[in-house]
Design a protein around this motif. Structure first.
Motif, PDB file in Angstrom:
ATOM      1  N   ARG A 135       4.599  37.196  12.840  1.00 49.61           N
ATOM      2  CA  ARG A 135       5.908  36.521  12.937  1.00 49.61           C
ATOM      3  C   ARG A 135       6.534  36.276  11.568  1.00 49.61           C
ATOM      4  NH1 ARG A 135       3.856  30.389  14.223  1.00 49.61           N
ATOM      5  NH2 ARG A 135       1.977  30.759  13.030  1.00 49.61           N
ATOM      6  N   HIS A 136       5.750  36.371  10.494  1.00 50.77           N
ATOM      7  CA  HIS A 136       6.266  36.142   9.141  1.00 50.77           C
ATOM      8  C   HIS A 136       6.698  37.421   8.436  1.00 50.77           C
ATOM      9  CE1 HIS A 136       3.417  32.703   9.802  1.00 50.77           C
ATOM     10  NE2 HIS A 136       4.584  32.115   9.646  1.00 50.77           N
ATOM     11  N   LEU A 137       6.509  38.556   9.087  1.00 50.59           N
ATOM     12  CA  LEU A 137       6.784  39.838   8.442  1.00 50.59           C
ATOM     13  C   LEU A 137       8.175  40.340   8.760  1.00 50.59           C
ATOM     14  CD1 LEU A 137       3.386  41.657   9.060  1.00 50.59           C
ATOM     15  CD2 LEU A 137       4.055  40.186   7.135  1.00 50.59           C
ATOM     16  N   ARG A 138       8.727  41.079   7.813  1.00 50.99           N
ATOM     17  CA  ARG A 138       9.994  41.759   8.019  1.00 50.99           C
ATOM     18  C   ARG A 138       9.701  43.252   8.033  1.00 50.99           C
ATOM     19  NH1 ARG A 138      12.447  44.176   3.761  1.00 50.99           N
ATOM     20  NH2 ARG A 138      11.623  43.798   1.702  1.00 50.99           N
ATOM     21  N   PRO A 139      10.678  44.083   8.381  1.00 44.59           N
ATOM     22  CA  PRO A 139      10.435  45.525   8.354  1.00 44.59           C
ATOM     23  C   PRO A 139       9.884  45.952   6.995  1.00 44.59           C
ATOM     24  CG  PRO A 139      12.532  45.065   9.409  1.00 44.59           C
ATOM     25  CD  PRO A 139      12.017  43.755   8.854  1.00 44.59           C
ATOM     26  N   GLY A 140       8.901  46.815   7.033  1.00 48.62           N
ATOM     27  CA  GLY A 140       8.232  47.241   5.812  1.00 48.62           C
ATOM     28  C   GLY A 140       6.911  46.523   5.614  1.00 48.62           C
ATOM     29  N   GLY A 141       6.632  45.528   6.473  1.00 47.76           N
ATOM     30  CA  GLY A 141       5.330  44.866   6.444  1.00 47.76           C
ATOM     31  C   GLY A 141       5.149  43.799   5.390  1.00 47.76           C
ATOM     32  N   THR A 142       6.220  43.326   4.781  1.00 41.99           N
ATOM     33  CA  THR A 142       6.091  42.288   3.772  1.00 41.99           C
ATOM     34  C   THR A 142       6.506  40.941   4.357  1.00 41.99           C
ATOM     35  OG1 THR A 142       6.621  41.674   1.493  1.00 41.99           O
ATOM     36  CG2 THR A 142       8.406  42.572   2.807  1.00 41.99           C
ATOM     37  N   SER A 198       8.564  37.759   4.928  1.00 42.46           N
ATOM     38  CA  SER A 198      10.012  37.589   4.836  1.00 42.46           C
ATOM     39  C   SER A 198      10.401  36.467   3.875  1.00 42.46           C
ATOM     40  CB  SER A 198      10.590  37.275   6.223  1.00 42.46           C
ATOM     41  OG  SER A 198      10.204  35.971   6.629  1.00 42.46           O
ATOM     42  N   GLY A 199      11.623  36.542   3.385  1.00 42.66           N
ATOM     43  CA  GLY A 199      12.170  35.496   2.535  1.00 42.66           C
ATOM     44  C   GLY A 199      12.206  34.147   3.220  1.00 42.66           C
ATOM     45  N   PRO A 200      12.650  34.065   4.488  1.00 43.88           N
ATOM     46  CA  PRO A 200      12.648  32.772   5.161  1.00 43.88           C
ATOM     47  C   PRO A 200      11.257  32.140   5.269  1.00 43.88           C
ATOM     48  CG  PRO A 200      14.119  34.263   6.302  1.00 43.88           C
ATOM     49  CD  PRO A 200      13.388  35.072   5.258  1.00 43.88           C
ATOM     50  N   ALA A 201      10.227  32.966   5.447  1.00 37.87           N
ATOM     51  CA  ALA A 201       8.866  32.428   5.506  1.00 37.87           C
ATOM     52  C   ALA A 201       8.456  31.862   4.144  1.00 37.87           C
ATOM     53  CB  ALA A 201       7.884  33.509   5.958  1.00 37.87           C
TER      54      ALA A 201
END
Length: 139
Positions: free
Chosen positions: A44-51, A53-56
């Motif tokens: 749930r903390h990942l964005r596309p690309g598997g990193t 996310s900034g919000p997390a």
């Protein structure tokens, strides 16, 4: 100034006041001027690309500074973020938890200012740096 809340007290406060995020973070250490907070990363903390996310990462910094303030002043559920700035420095390590080293810079009657340096577990290079200001409720 002696601590008003230790790790068990901070964890209990988080579970009671913010159950929606309490299981997302783990307090690793607490001291008079700050603490170390872990973001237990998952899908749930990942964005596309598997990193992560900034919000997390922002949530890690925000919750970290909030808990550092509570550790110093006691349970003030009404303290609120009034200003925040975050610099994203590099991509976090894939699959690693994130750690925020939080330091209080000012703890006044009305305002508290803190900073968080965020790293990937196992890597000392910072992935983000945040500065946050909180307004404390009138006593």
């Amino acid at each position: 100034m002696p601590l008003k809340m230790d790790i068990p007290a901070l964890e209990a406060f988080l579970k009671a006041q913010f159950p929606q995020v309490a299981e997302t973070f783990r307090i690793e250490a607490v001291a008079e001027v700050g603490l170390t907070l872990r973001l237990l990363t998952d899908e749930r903390h990942l964005r596309p690309g598997g990193t992560v996310s900034g919000p997390a990462m922002f949530a890690l910094a925000d919750v970290g500074v909030y808990l550092a303030i509570l550790a110093s002043v006691g349970p003030e559920a009404l303290a609120v973020t009034t200003n925040a700035s975050i610099d994203f420095l590099r991509k976090p390590r894939a699959g690693a938890d994130l750690l925020a080293q939080v330091r209080l810079l000012k703890l006044g009657r009305v305002l508290a200012v803190g900073e968080a340096l965020i790293t990937s577990e196992g890597d000392d290079a910072p992935v983000a740096r945040a500065s946050l200001t909180y307004s404390r409720p009138p006593q």
